[in-house]
Design an enzyme around this catalytic site. Structure first.
Site, PDB file in Angstrom:
ATOM      1  N   HIS A  26      -8.151   3.084 -13.263  1.00 47.43           N
ATOM      2  CA  HIS A  26      -7.372   3.731 -11.849  1.00 47.43           C
ATOM      3  C   HIS A  26      -8.552   4.223 -11.033  1.00 47.43           C
ATOM      4  O   HIS A  26      -9.381   4.862 -11.559  1.00 47.43           O
ATOM      5  CB  HIS A  26      -6.815   4.888 -12.539  1.00 47.43           C
ATOM      6  CG  HIS A  26      -6.126   5.569 -11.433  1.00 47.43           C
ATOM      7  ND1 HIS A  26      -4.756   5.302 -11.213  1.00 47.43           N
ATOM      8  CD2 HIS A  26      -6.475   6.569 -10.531  1.00 47.43           C
ATOM      9  CE1 HIS A  26      -4.450   6.153 -10.179  1.00 47.43           C
ATOM     10  NE2 HIS A  26      -5.634   6.875  -9.617  1.00 47.43           N
ATOM     11  N   ASN A  51      -3.283  -2.300   1.027  1.00 48.86           N
ATOM     12  CA  ASN A  51      -2.948  -1.207   1.962  1.00 48.86           C
ATOM     13  C   ASN A  51      -3.792   0.139   1.287  1.00 48.86           C
ATOM     14  O   ASN A  51      -3.855   0.009   0.105  1.00 48.86           O
ATOM     15  CB  ASN A  51      -1.485  -0.818   1.691  1.00 48.86           C
ATOM     16  CG  ASN A  51      -0.544  -2.073   2.334  1.00 48.86           C
ATOM     17  OD1 ASN A  51      -1.125  -2.435   3.566  1.00 48.86           O
ATOM     18  ND2 ASN A  51       0.397  -2.234   1.757  1.00 48.86           N
ATOM     19  N   GLY A  85      -0.318   2.500   4.888  1.00 46.24           N
ATOM     20  CA  GLY A  85       0.927   2.239   4.270  1.00 46.24           C
ATOM     21  C   GLY A  85       0.773   1.948   2.963  1.00 46.24           C
ATOM     22  O   GLY A  85       1.772   1.327   2.069  1.00 46.24           O
ATOM     23  N   HIS A  96      -2.859   3.499  -6.590  1.00 45.44           N
ATOM     24  CA  HIS A  96      -3.717   2.768  -7.623  1.00 45.44           C
ATOM     25  C   HIS A  96      -4.028   1.477  -6.905  1.00 45.44           C
ATOM     26  O   HIS A  96      -3.193   0.595  -6.668  1.00 45.44           O
ATOM     27  CB  HIS A  96      -2.937   2.432  -8.878  1.00 45.44           C
ATOM     28  CG  HIS A  96      -3.518   1.599 -10.029  1.00 45.44           C
ATOM     29  ND1 HIS A  96      -3.654   2.231 -11.429  1.00 45.44           N
ATOM     30  CD2 HIS A  96      -4.188   0.748 -10.072  1.00 45.44           C
ATOM     31  CE1 HIS A  96      -4.385   1.482 -12.096  1.00 45.44           C
ATOM     32  NE2 HIS A  96      -4.801   0.562 -11.450  1.00 45.44           N
ATOM     33  N   HIS A 149      -4.430  -1.884  -5.464  1.00 44.45           N
ATOM     34  CA  HIS A 149      -3.726  -3.284  -5.589  1.00 44.45           C
ATOM     35  C   HIS A 149      -3.724  -3.981  -4.508  1.00 44.45           C
ATOM     36  O   HIS A 149      -3.828  -3.593  -3.576  1.00 44.45           O
ATOM     37  CB  HIS A 149      -2.148  -2.785  -5.949  1.00 44.45           C
ATOM     38  CG  HIS A 149      -1.446  -2.142  -4.956  1.00 44.45           C
ATOM     39  ND1 HIS A 149      -1.588  -0.711  -5.074  1.00 44.45           N
ATOM     40  CD2 HIS A 149      -0.737  -2.543  -4.099  1.00 44.45           C
ATOM     41  CE1 HIS A 149      -0.924  -0.262  -4.054  1.00 44.45           C
ATOM     42  NE2 HIS A 149      -0.208  -1.176  -3.388  1.00 44.45           N
TER      43      HIS A 149
HETATM   44  P1  5GP Z   1       1.877  -0.442  -1.388  1.00 45.61           P
HETATM   45  O1  5GP Z   1       2.959  -0.066  -0.443  1.00 45.61           O
HETATM   46  O2  5GP Z   1       1.469   0.943  -2.102  1.00 45.61           O
HETATM   47  O3  5GP Z   1       0.619  -1.340  -0.926  1.00 45.61           O
HETATM   48  O4  5GP Z   1       2.876  -1.426  -2.522  1.00 45.61           O
HETATM   49  C1  5GP Z   1       3.452  -1.129  -3.484  1.00 45.61           C
HETATM   50  C2  5GP Z   1       4.094  -2.241  -3.984  1.00 45.61           C
HETATM   51  O5  5GP Z   1       4.638  -1.912  -5.364  1.00 45.61           O
HETATM   52  C3  5GP Z   1       5.400  -2.270  -3.230  1.00 45.61           C
HETATM   53  O6  5GP Z   1       5.432  -3.835  -2.814  1.00 45.61           O
HETATM   54  C4  5GP Z   1       6.616  -2.272  -4.277  1.00 45.61           C
HETATM   55  O7  5GP Z   1       7.773  -3.084  -4.272  1.00 45.61           O
HETATM   56  C5  5GP Z   1       5.734  -2.242  -5.681  1.00 45.61           C
HETATM   57  N1  5GP Z   1       6.497  -1.554  -6.740  1.00 45.61           N
HETATM   58  C6  5GP Z   1       6.795  -0.281  -6.656  1.00 45.61           C
HETATM   59  N2  5GP Z   1       7.198   0.116  -7.655  1.00 45.61           N
HETATM   60  C7  5GP Z   1       7.160  -0.783  -8.618  1.00 45.61           C
HETATM   61  C8  5GP Z   1       7.514  -1.203 -10.132  1.00 45.61           C
HETATM   62  O8  5GP Z   1       8.006  -0.389 -10.765  1.00 45.61           O
HETATM   63  N3  5GP Z   1       7.371  -2.433 -10.429  1.00 45.61           N
HETATM   64  C9  5GP Z   1       6.664  -3.532  -9.708  1.00 45.61           C
HETATM   65  N4  5GP Z   1       6.491  -4.858 -10.346  1.00 45.61           N
HETATM   66  N5  5GP Z   1       6.467  -3.270  -8.497  1.00 45.61           N
HETATM   67  C10 5GP Z   1       6.531  -2.013  -8.054  1.00 45.61           C
HETATM   68 ZN    ZN Z   2      -3.335   4.204 -11.921  1.00 46.61          ZN
END
Ligand code: 5GP
Ligand code: ZN
Length: 114
Positions: free
Chosen positions: A46, A87, A93, A98, A100
């Site tokens: 993490h 992001n 955004g 965590h 990704h």
């Molecule tokens: P961020 O906006 O933080 O860059 O992207 C987070 C991503 O995580 C989003 O595209 C959202 O759809 C995805 N996401 C959120 N909750 C979950 C989840 O419980 N499972 C999965 N597989 N994706 C998730």
């Molecule tokens: Zn984490």
């Protein structure tokens, strides 16, 4: 981290569709895909975001990109192309705190960056 959604996915406390896994990296399908291929690739360890990654652990980012290449080939988007998005924090955004990387492809993506 106990309350982190993606750590829970790493620990299999929350189900996901895993497309790649090794000791350090997990890749799984985004729950709300914005393209035919939308996969999240994360370090298992993490870090809230990319600004928190220590210099001596930067190699994980290269490894993630090797994995992205492998997945892109498997998903059949290596030739047509794709986009990798990280992001970071509020203005970037970022919703899940965590690190990704979104691997997005399988259609012609827009050119708009923001
Ligand atoms: P961020 O906006 O933080 O860059 O992207 C987070 C991503 O995580 C989003 O595209 C959202 O759809 C995805 N996401 C959120 N909750 C979950 C989840 O419980 N499972 C999965 N597989 N994706 C998730
Ligand atoms: Zn984490």
């Amino acid at each position: 981290m106990k309350e982190c959604l993606f750590c829970k996915i790493v620990n299999k406390e929350i189900p996901s569709t895993v497309v790649y896994e090794d000791d350090e990296i997990l890749a799984f399908k985004d729950i709300n895909p914005i393209a035919p291929v939308h996969i999240l690739v994360i370090p298992k360890k993490h870090y809230n975001d990319i600004t928190e990654l220590p210099e001596n652990e930067a190699e994980i980012i290269a490894k993630i990109h090797v994995v992205i290449n492998k997945i892109a080939k498997e998903q059949g988007i290596s030739e047509t192309g794709f986009r990798i998005i990280n992001n970071c924090k509020e203005d970037g955004g970022q919703e899940v705190k965590h690190i990704h990387f979104h691997l997005i492809g399988g259609k012609k993506l827009g050119t708009k960056m923001c």
